[in-house]
Write a protein that holds these residues in place. Sequence first.
Motif, PDB file in Angstrom:
ATOM      1  N   GLU A   7       3.257 -57.843  39.752  1.00  0.00           N
ATOM      2  CA  GLU A   7       1.883 -57.386  39.694  1.00  0.00           C
ATOM      3  C   GLU A   7       1.838 -55.894  39.366  1.00  0.00           C
ATOM      4  N   PHE A   8       0.937 -55.528  38.484  1.00  0.00           N
ATOM      5  CA  PHE A   8       0.758 -54.139  38.077  1.00  0.00           C
ATOM      6  C   PHE A   8      -0.293 -53.501  38.967  1.00  0.00           C
ATOM      7  N   ASN A   9       0.074 -52.419  39.623  1.00  0.00           N
ATOM      8  CA  ASN A   9      -0.876 -51.703  40.472  1.00  0.00           C
ATOM      9  C   ASN A   9      -1.490 -50.550  39.697  1.00  0.00           C
ATOM     10  N   SER A  10      -2.786 -50.559  39.596  1.00  0.00           N
ATOM     11  CA  SER A  10      -3.495 -49.446  38.983  1.00  0.00           C
ATOM     12  C   SER A  10      -3.857 -48.462  40.077  1.00  0.00           C
ATOM     13  N   ILE A  11      -3.472 -47.214  39.857  1.00  0.00           N
ATOM     14  CA  ILE A  11      -3.732 -46.165  40.837  1.00  0.00           C
ATOM     15  C   ILE A  11      -4.368 -44.998  40.093  1.00  0.00           C
ATOM     16  N   VAL A  12      -5.524 -44.557  40.576  1.00  0.00           N
ATOM     17  CA  VAL A  12      -6.237 -43.467  39.932  1.00  0.00           C
ATOM     18  C   VAL A  12      -6.158 -42.204  40.791  1.00  0.00           C
ATOM     19  N   LEU A  13      -5.974 -41.082  40.114  1.00  0.00           N
ATOM     20  CA  LEU A  13      -6.013 -39.771  40.773  1.00  0.00           C
ATOM     21  C   LEU A  13      -7.022 -38.908  40.032  1.00  0.00           C
ATOM     22  N   THR A  14      -7.936 -38.351  40.773  1.00  0.00           N
ATOM     23  CA  THR A  14      -8.919 -37.430  40.221  1.00  0.00           C
ATOM     24  C   THR A  14      -9.149 -36.327  41.242  1.00  0.00           C
ATOM     25  N   GLY A  15      -9.845 -35.288  40.838  1.00  0.00           N
ATOM     26  CA  GLY A  15     -10.092 -34.214  41.791  1.00  0.00           C
ATOM     27  C   GLY A  15     -10.836 -33.053  41.187  1.00  0.00           C
ATOM     28  N   ASP A  16     -11.018 -32.050  42.015  1.00  0.00           N
ATOM     29  CA  ASP A  16     -11.727 -30.838  41.623  1.00  0.00           C
ATOM     30  C   ASP A  16     -11.008 -29.622  42.190  1.00  0.00           C
ATOM     31  N   SER A 139       2.709 -22.236  35.506  1.00  0.00           N
ATOM     32  CA  SER A 139       3.372 -23.488  35.888  1.00  0.00           C
ATOM     33  C   SER A 139       2.446 -24.528  36.519  1.00  0.00           C
ATOM     34  N   TYR A 140       1.124 -24.345  36.407  1.00  0.00           N
ATOM     35  CA  TYR A 140       0.248 -25.336  37.029  1.00  0.00           C
ATOM     36  C   TYR A 140       0.421 -26.736  36.446  1.00  0.00           C
ATOM     37  N   PRO A 141       0.844 -26.903  35.169  1.00  0.00           N
ATOM     38  CA  PRO A 141       1.111 -28.280  34.713  1.00  0.00           C
ATOM     39  C   PRO A 141       2.233 -28.959  35.509  1.00  0.00           C
ATOM     40  N   ILE A 142       3.168 -28.165  35.996  1.00  0.00           N
ATOM     41  CA  ILE A 142       4.245 -28.724  36.819  1.00  0.00           C
ATOM     42  C   ILE A 142       3.674 -29.210  38.145  1.00  0.00           C
ATOM     43  N   SER A 143       2.767 -28.422  38.698  1.00  0.00           N
ATOM     44  CA  SER A 143       2.097 -28.824  39.936  1.00  0.00           C
ATOM     45  C   SER A 143       1.302 -30.111  39.723  1.00  0.00           C
ATOM     46  N   GLN A 144       0.638 -30.228  38.574  1.00  0.00           N
ATOM     47  CA  GLN A 144      -0.117 -31.452  38.290  1.00  0.00           C
ATOM     48  C   GLN A 144       0.810 -32.660  38.204  1.00  0.00           C
ATOM     49  N   ALA A 145       1.989 -32.473  37.644  1.00  0.00           N
ATOM     50  CA  ALA A 145       2.958 -33.575  37.589  1.00  0.00           C
ATOM     51  C   ALA A 145       3.340 -34.009  39.006  1.00  0.00           C
ATOM     52  N   ALA A 146       3.496 -33.053  39.895  1.00  0.00           N
ATOM     53  CA  ALA A 146       3.825 -33.375  41.291  1.00  0.00           C
ATOM     54  C   ALA A 146       2.677 -34.122  41.964  1.00  0.00           C
ATOM     55  N   ASP A 147       1.440 -33.719  41.683  1.00  0.00           N
ATOM     56  CA  ASP A 147       0.270 -34.429  42.220  1.00  0.00           C
ATOM     57  C   ASP A 147       0.302 -35.892  41.794  1.00  0.00           C
ATOM     58  N   ILE A 148       0.585 -36.103  40.517  1.00  0.00           N
ATOM     59  CA  ILE A 148       0.596 -37.464  39.962  1.00  0.00           C
ATOM     60  C   ILE A 148       1.705 -38.295  40.578  1.00  0.00           C
ATOM     61  N   LEU A 149       2.899 -37.710  40.697  1.00  0.00           N
ATOM     62  CA  LEU A 149       4.007 -38.469  41.293  1.00  0.00           C
ATOM     63  C   LEU A 149       3.742 -38.759  42.766  1.00  0.00           C
ATOM     64  N   PHE A 150       3.186 -37.795  43.489  1.00  0.00           N
ATOM     65  CA  PHE A 150       2.898 -38.007  44.909  1.00  0.00           C
ATOM     66  C   PHE A 150       2.033 -39.248  45.118  1.00  0.00           C
ATOM     67  N   THR A 151       1.011 -39.404  44.288  1.00  0.00           N
ATOM     68  CA  THR A 151       0.102 -40.544  44.441  1.00  0.00           C
ATOM     69  C   THR A 151       0.560 -41.769  43.657  1.00  0.00           C
ATOM     70  N   LYS A 152       1.566 -41.587  42.787  1.00  0.00           N
ATOM     71  CA  LYS A 152       2.065 -42.640  41.889  1.00  0.00           C
ATOM     72  C   LYS A 152       0.956 -43.119  40.947  1.00  0.00           C
ATOM     73  N   ALA A 153       0.066 -42.187  40.604  1.00  0.00           N
ATOM     74  CA  ALA A 153      -1.085 -42.523  39.765  1.00  0.00           C
ATOM     75  C   ALA A 153      -0.663 -42.856  38.336  1.00  0.00           C
ATOM     76  N   ASN A 154      -1.338 -43.843  37.763  1.00  0.00           N
ATOM     77  CA  ASN A 154      -1.145 -44.173  36.355  1.00  0.00           C
ATOM     78  C   ASN A 154      -2.466 -44.136  35.593  1.00  0.00           C
ATOM     79  N   ILE A 155      -3.524 -43.731  36.287  1.00  0.00           N
ATOM     80  CA  ILE A 155      -4.821 -43.484  35.658  1.00  0.00           C
ATOM     81  C   ILE A 155      -5.245 -42.080  36.114  1.00  0.00           C
ATOM     82  N   ILE A 156      -5.299 -41.154  35.153  1.00  0.00           N
ATOM     83  CA  ILE A 156      -5.655 -39.781  35.474  1.00  0.00           C
ATOM     84  C   ILE A 156      -6.761 -39.351  34.508  1.00  0.00           C
TER      85      ILE A 156
END
Length: 170
Positions: A7-16, A139-156
Amino acid sequence: MMENKKEFNSIVLTGDRPTGRLHLGHLVGSIKNRLALQEDTTISEKWYMVADVQALTDNADNPEKVRSNVLEVVLDNLACGIDPTKTTMFIQSGVPAIAELTVFFMNLVTLARLKRNPTVKNEMKQNGYAEDVPIGFLSYPISQAADILFTKANIIPVGEDQLPVIEQVN
């Protein structure tokens, strides 16, 4: 014969970024989409992040501005209909694992690659940075990559300006 389907899990990460109260532009540009994603039953996890660490990258001289707007941004999202029983809300600085991942990822990305990113280049120009750009900002793009991996998001969901940053995550 029984078929073994993964099963494919869709995980979304969004924020402000908490740099001020949200406004109509936020409503039209991101919150309406965020609300639709919240109601999408095909998405197994919904994450909303208050990106206070990222906000410091160009507000380091005024951390109180960021700190004082964290609650305001959360309240604005709640007032617009974000439901904490459907969407996990968190503050970026409250998750030490994100900072740790960011440090590890910094060993994988070159300075040249960060400087080539069109979004970073444009924002450096907007902020008046030449070669005196703070490392945190660069380096904020690196931080964004960490945010995505932390949540395992595949919808950003991001705006056009952030596409090069998300592409860098690949």
